[in-house]
Design a protein around this motif. Sequence first.
Motif, PDB file in Angstrom:
ATOM      1  N   VAL A   1      29.256  39.814  50.652  1.00 61.50           N
ATOM      2  CA  VAL A   1      29.807  38.529  51.076  1.00 61.50           C
ATOM      3  C   VAL A   1      28.992  37.917  52.206  1.00 61.50           C
TER       4      VAL A   1
ATOM      5  N   PRO B   1      26.401  34.722  50.721  1.00 59.83           N
ATOM      6  CA  PRO B   1      27.252  33.951  49.808  1.00 59.83           C
ATOM      7  C   PRO B   1      26.458  33.223  48.738  1.00 59.83           C
TER       8      PRO B   1
ATOM      9  N   GLU C   1      33.771  32.994  45.894  1.00 58.13           N
ATOM     10  CA  GLU C   1      35.199  33.121  46.149  1.00 58.13           C
ATOM     11  C   GLU C   1      35.988  33.232  44.850  1.00 58.13           C
TER      12      GLU C   1
ATOM     13  N   ARG D   1      38.224  36.500  43.454  1.00 61.71           N
ATOM     14  CA  ARG D   1      39.591  36.437  42.925  1.00 61.71           C
ATOM     15  C   ARG D   1      39.659  37.024  41.514  1.00 61.71           C
TER      16      ARG D   1
ATOM     17  N   LYS E   1      37.739  41.407  52.805  1.00 60.47           N
ATOM     18  CA  LYS E   1      38.319  41.174  51.479  1.00 60.47           C
ATOM     19  C   LYS E   1      39.170  42.336  50.984  1.00 60.47           C
TER      20      LYS E   1
END
Length: 494
Positions: free
Chosen positions: A263, A266, A271, A275, A300
């Motif tokens: 992370v 990026p 994101e 998920r 996370k």
Amino acid sequence: MPASLVFLCARKVVSDHGSALRSLASLPQELYPVLFKAAFLDQRPLVIGELVLRWPERVLSLTRSLRACQHCCLDLSRDWPSRDCLQAVLLAVVKGLRERDRRDRNALRVLDLCGVQDEGSRREPNTMGSWFRTVALSKACLEARGRRRGGESTTKRRRGVSSPAVEVEVRADLFVNGSSFETVRQALRGGGPLRLVCRDLRAEELSTQRTASLLDMLEPSALRRVDLRYNNLGLAGIALLLPRLASCPSLLSLRLLYSNVDVHRPTPGMEAGLRELAGGLGGLRNLREINLTSLRLSGKLRLLLSALERPLEVLELPYFSLTPSDLSYLSSSPHAPALRKLDLSGNSLSVEQLPSLQRLLSLSRSLSHLVLSGCSLTDSLLGALLPSLGLCRGLQSLGLSLNPLSTRGLLSLAHTAICLPLLQLLVYPQPTDCYEEGLPQPPSYYNLMEFPLDQGKLARATEELREVLERAGRADLVLSTDLYSHSTAELLEE
């Protein structure tokens, strides 16, 4: 316990192949398991082959047959297996398939090779590791398929009669990489008298597409563990594979090591990908173990682990770049009291994270294996942790290597360790005051690995630690500075 007279006689019988062959026909079949273990102990592959050909039961489990029993206390299942002995088993199974048309004396229908070790107390030059074992199994399946096709008579083919598609199911743990993928793929595709069924899969250095195709070929109901490492999957690759694993009802363990997710670097859609990853983990309804080594997913952990339906028993997060919020979540999550093994190696722990770690340890009453290697634990940080650590009464192994601890800090650790009644193994770092002059302060992980030691100081510090154990009557507690020679026991049983 010494070997029984039955086992001593069995060793005598298998000592000579010729006499063993003459004796087998007149020996009760109830003695075959004892003879099998004796033949493995003394490495008599010819006798092993003949025993497998005559095996009187439907199932032959290698690890069960080699465990300690009433006739012999040796547990051979913990050793690396002999290459010749394993090859003898496979050759006999293939030969038995060919000979069944003429003699149906072999009742074997399941050959179970699950749980065969890749580490153990007795490793000799003539052994077979998991990669070679996987290739040998695959080639045996292909050979059996080729022999069956070649052996079918013209009359049978004209009449549309063929031999049964599957006669022996071979259960095994498979290790697949780029050089063995094609052989394993051919063995898994199509029919044949030997059917290869995978319980635990380890796949290394495979593309996402190859990994997906491999998972598609496996029997979902049999798959128990999946270990994917060095595969450069990324978030997209992991998201592609997780739905396939969701169809595996017995899946207990998922290991995603070095999968190229960070992370701190990026990328577009990260994101959403995270998920999706959390949703995929949530689909693994019976998961009890997860390893996310070097998935640098700072901040996370709540997103990932809160998606799971049941508490984890094994959580391994080496080099995860844990943040205070990650540890805070973990210490208050449903996973904390259920954990049996926790590995936080390579995460630099600070004063800010200390309260969460203290809470986590105080709640983890079922914890039996804890690894905090390379966590930047100083004497003061460790001293603050020791009271919470002392509450882990079920702890069996503790790993604290590559932490900048002095001899004084280690002595405090030893006084806590001797009060943990089940602790069997303490892996500790070389004390910082036992290095030669010039050790950088504070020392890094690599300094502690590479900087030269003062052997005289180290010997005196080691003797002080051993004296603490001796005075407490804890000669059963093993002290070690070796990071690699000790492994924890298998936690997730069948």
